[in-house]
Write a protein that holds these residues in place. Structure first.
Motif, PDB file in Angstrom:
ATOM      1  N   LYS A  78      63.604 -13.908 -50.367  1.00  0.00           N
ATOM      2  CA  LYS A  78      64.276 -13.682 -49.091  1.00  0.00           C
ATOM      3  C   LYS A  78      63.271 -13.900 -47.966  1.00  0.00           C
ATOM      4  O   LYS A  78      62.445 -13.052 -47.687  1.00  0.00           O
ATOM      5  CB  LYS A  78      64.856 -12.285 -49.040  1.00  0.00           C
ATOM      6  N   GLU A  79      63.355 -15.057 -47.347  1.00  0.00           N
ATOM      7  CA  GLU A  79      62.508 -15.356 -46.205  1.00  0.00           C
ATOM      8  C   GLU A  79      63.359 -15.238 -44.949  1.00  0.00           C
ATOM      9  O   GLU A  79      64.446 -15.787 -44.858  1.00  0.00           O
ATOM     10  CB  GLU A  79      61.920 -16.762 -46.325  1.00  0.00           C
ATOM     11  N   VAL A  80      62.845 -14.527 -44.001  1.00  0.00           N
ATOM     12  CA  VAL A  80      63.576 -14.298 -42.768  1.00  0.00           C
ATOM     13  C   VAL A  80      63.157 -15.344 -41.745  1.00  0.00           C
ATOM     14  O   VAL A  80      61.978 -15.514 -41.461  1.00  0.00           O
ATOM     15  CB  VAL A  80      63.278 -12.888 -42.229  1.00  0.00           C
ATOM     16  N   ASP A  81      64.132 -16.058 -41.212  1.00  0.00           N
ATOM     17  CA  ASP A  81      63.879 -17.025 -40.155  1.00  0.00           C
ATOM     18  C   ASP A  81      64.359 -16.394 -38.856  1.00  0.00           C
ATOM     19  O   ASP A  81      65.556 -16.329 -38.583  1.00  0.00           O
ATOM     20  CB  ASP A  81      64.621 -18.327 -40.445  1.00  0.00           C
ATOM     21  N   ILE A  82      63.398 -15.895 -38.082  1.00  0.00           N
ATOM     22  CA  ILE A  82      63.729 -15.156 -36.875  1.00  0.00           C
ATOM     23  C   ILE A  82      64.469 -16.019 -35.855  1.00  0.00           C
ATOM     24  O   ILE A  82      65.357 -15.535 -35.153  1.00  0.00           O
ATOM     25  CB  ILE A  82      62.467 -14.510 -36.256  1.00  0.00           C
ATOM     26  N   ASP A  83      64.128 -17.298 -35.790  1.00  0.00           N
ATOM     27  CA  ASP A  83      64.819 -18.187 -34.840  1.00  0.00           C
ATOM     28  C   ASP A  83      66.294 -18.327 -35.191  1.00  0.00           C
ATOM     29  O   ASP A  83      67.162 -18.332 -34.309  1.00  0.00           O
ATOM     30  CB  ASP A  83      64.156 -19.564 -34.813  1.00  0.00           C
ATOM     31  N   GLU A  84      66.575 -18.442 -36.487  1.00  0.00           N
ATOM     32  CA  GLU A  84      67.965 -18.585 -36.931  1.00  0.00           C
ATOM     33  C   GLU A  84      68.761 -17.319 -36.617  1.00  0.00           C
ATOM     34  O   GLU A  84      69.900 -17.388 -36.140  1.00  0.00           O
ATOM     35  CB  GLU A  84      67.994 -18.868 -38.438  1.00  0.00           C
ATOM     36  N   ILE A  85      68.160 -16.183 -36.848  1.00  0.00           N
ATOM     37  CA  ILE A  85      68.832 -14.916 -36.568  1.00  0.00           C
ATOM     38  C   ILE A  85      69.080 -14.776 -35.067  1.00  0.00           C
ATOM     39  O   ILE A  85      70.162 -14.354 -34.639  1.00  0.00           O
ATOM     40  CB  ILE A  85      67.999 -13.731 -37.093  1.00  0.00           C
ATOM     41  N   THR A  86      68.073 -15.139 -34.261  1.00  0.00           N
ATOM     42  CA  THR A  86      68.221 -15.059 -32.804  1.00  0.00           C
ATOM     43  C   THR A  86      69.355 -15.935 -32.314  1.00  0.00           C
ATOM     44  O   THR A  86      70.152 -15.529 -31.458  1.00  0.00           O
ATOM     45  CB  THR A  86      66.903 -15.472 -32.112  1.00  0.00           C
ATOM     46  N   LYS A  87      69.455 -17.156 -32.854  1.00  0.00           N
ATOM     47  CA  LYS A  87      70.528 -18.060 -32.447  1.00  0.00           C
ATOM     48  C   LYS A  87      71.895 -17.497 -32.800  1.00  0.00           C
ATOM     49  O   LYS A  87      72.837 -17.573 -32.006  1.00  0.00           O
ATOM     50  CB  LYS A  87      70.340 -19.433 -33.099  1.00  0.00           C
ATOM     51  N   LYS A  88      72.017 -16.897 -34.002  1.00  0.00           N
ATOM     52  CA  LYS A  88      73.295 -16.332 -34.418  1.00  0.00           C
ATOM     53  C   LYS A  88      73.711 -15.187 -33.504  1.00  0.00           C
ATOM     54  O   LYS A  88      74.866 -15.095 -33.086  1.00  0.00           O
ATOM     55  CB  LYS A  88      73.209 -15.834 -35.861  1.00  0.00           C
ATOM     56  N   ASP A  96      73.042 -16.910 -22.819  1.00  0.00           N
ATOM     57  CA  ASP A  96      72.423 -18.186 -22.481  1.00  0.00           C
ATOM     58  C   ASP A  96      70.913 -18.040 -22.661  1.00  0.00           C
ATOM     59  O   ASP A  96      70.241 -17.375 -21.862  1.00  0.00           O
ATOM     60  CB  ASP A  96      72.755 -18.573 -21.039  1.00  0.00           C
ATOM     61  N   MET A  97      70.364 -18.651 -23.709  1.00  0.00           N
ATOM     62  CA  MET A  97      68.947 -18.507 -24.028  1.00  0.00           C
ATOM     63  C   MET A  97      68.040 -19.245 -23.036  1.00  0.00           C
ATOM     64  O   MET A  97      66.834 -19.026 -23.027  1.00  0.00           O
ATOM     65  CB  MET A  97      68.668 -19.001 -25.452  1.00  0.00           C
ATOM     66  N   ASP A  98      68.591 -20.109 -22.201  1.00  0.00           N
ATOM     67  CA  ASP A  98      67.790 -20.850 -21.233  1.00  0.00           C
ATOM     68  C   ASP A  98      67.776 -20.175 -19.854  1.00  0.00           C
ATOM     69  O   ASP A  98      67.177 -20.703 -18.913  1.00  0.00           O
ATOM     70  CB  ASP A  98      68.324 -22.286 -21.094  1.00  0.00           C
ATOM     71  N   ASP A  99      68.398 -19.041 -19.733  1.00  0.00           N
ATOM     72  CA  ASP A  99      68.470 -18.326 -18.464  1.00  0.00           C
ATOM     73  C   ASP A  99      67.091 -17.783 -18.084  1.00  0.00           C
ATOM     74  O   ASP A  99      66.465 -17.060 -18.860  1.00  0.00           O
ATOM     75  CB  ASP A  99      69.469 -17.173 -18.601  1.00  0.00           C
ATOM     76  N   PRO A 100      66.568 -18.129 -16.880  1.00  0.00           N
ATOM     77  CA  PRO A 100      65.244 -17.657 -16.474  1.00  0.00           C
ATOM     78  C   PRO A 100      65.174 -16.131 -16.331  1.00  0.00           C
ATOM     79  O   PRO A 100      64.136 -15.525 -16.587  1.00  0.00           O
ATOM     80  CB  PRO A 100      64.983 -18.333 -15.127  1.00  0.00           C
ATOM     81  N   GLU A 101      66.268 -15.488 -15.960  1.00  0.00           N
ATOM     82  CA  GLU A 101      66.289 -14.022 -15.868  1.00  0.00           C
ATOM     83  C   GLU A 101      66.094 -13.387 -17.249  1.00  0.00           C
ATOM     84  O   GLU A 101      65.461 -12.346 -17.377  1.00  0.00           O
ATOM     85  CB  GLU A 101      67.607 -13.550 -15.247  1.00  0.00           C
ATOM     86  N   LEU A 102      66.662 -14.032 -18.274  1.00  0.00           N
ATOM     87  CA  LEU A 102      66.517 -13.543 -19.643  1.00  0.00           C
ATOM     88  C   LEU A 102      65.050 -13.598 -20.063  1.00  0.00           C
ATOM     89  O   LEU A 102      64.526 -12.646 -20.649  1.00  0.00           O
ATOM     90  CB  LEU A 102      67.379 -14.372 -20.599  1.00  0.00           C
TER      91      LEU A 102
END
Length: 129
Positions: A78-88, A96-102
């Motif tokens: 079980k390898e955790v892919d943090i990017d994949e989890i974040t996208k889900k 919106d992951m491209d938001d500068p306020e975020l």
């Protein structure tokens, strides 16, 4: 007293012993209560504490080996892919992951956590090791 009398009495005693386990097997053994267990256990008993620690360590080792063997057998680590989890999560919450306020908020949270971590790791001036 005859020789046969002793054999008969011994055989009767063994019959009674054989009947007792059968009776005990029909009645379930009562679980001790928490109070009874605590009264029986002395936390200052070094031998008992050491034995309990050894039992726990061996059980943890057993479970680790069992888990590792199962993963090896299945071929699925079980390898955790943090990017994949974040996208889900972002998709589910419609972020919106491209938001500068975020990004600004995330940087602030990270800086605050790093400060907390440093303060926690630095020993207080009054206490020295």
């Amino acid at each position: 007293m005859k020789q046969g009398d002793g054999v008969t009495k011994a055989s009767e005693g063994s019959k009674q012993q054989q009947q007792q386990p059968a009776a005990a097997a029909s009645e379930p053994e009562r679980e001790p209560t928490k109070e009874e267990l605590e009264a029986e256990f002395d936390p200052n008993d070094a031998e008992l504490t050491h034995a309990a620690t050894r039992i726990q360590a061996s059980f943890r080792g057993h479970m680790s080996r069992k888990t590792a063997a199962k993963e090896e057998e299945d071929g699925t680590k079980k390898e955790v892919d943090i990017d994949e989890i974040t996208k889900k999560v972002a998709e589910e919450l419609d972020i919106d992951m491209d938001d500068p306020e975020l990004h600004k908020a995330a940087s602030k949270i990270q800086a605050s956590f790093r400060g907390h971590k440093v303060r926690k790791d630095v020993p207080k001036e009054g206490t020295e090791n």
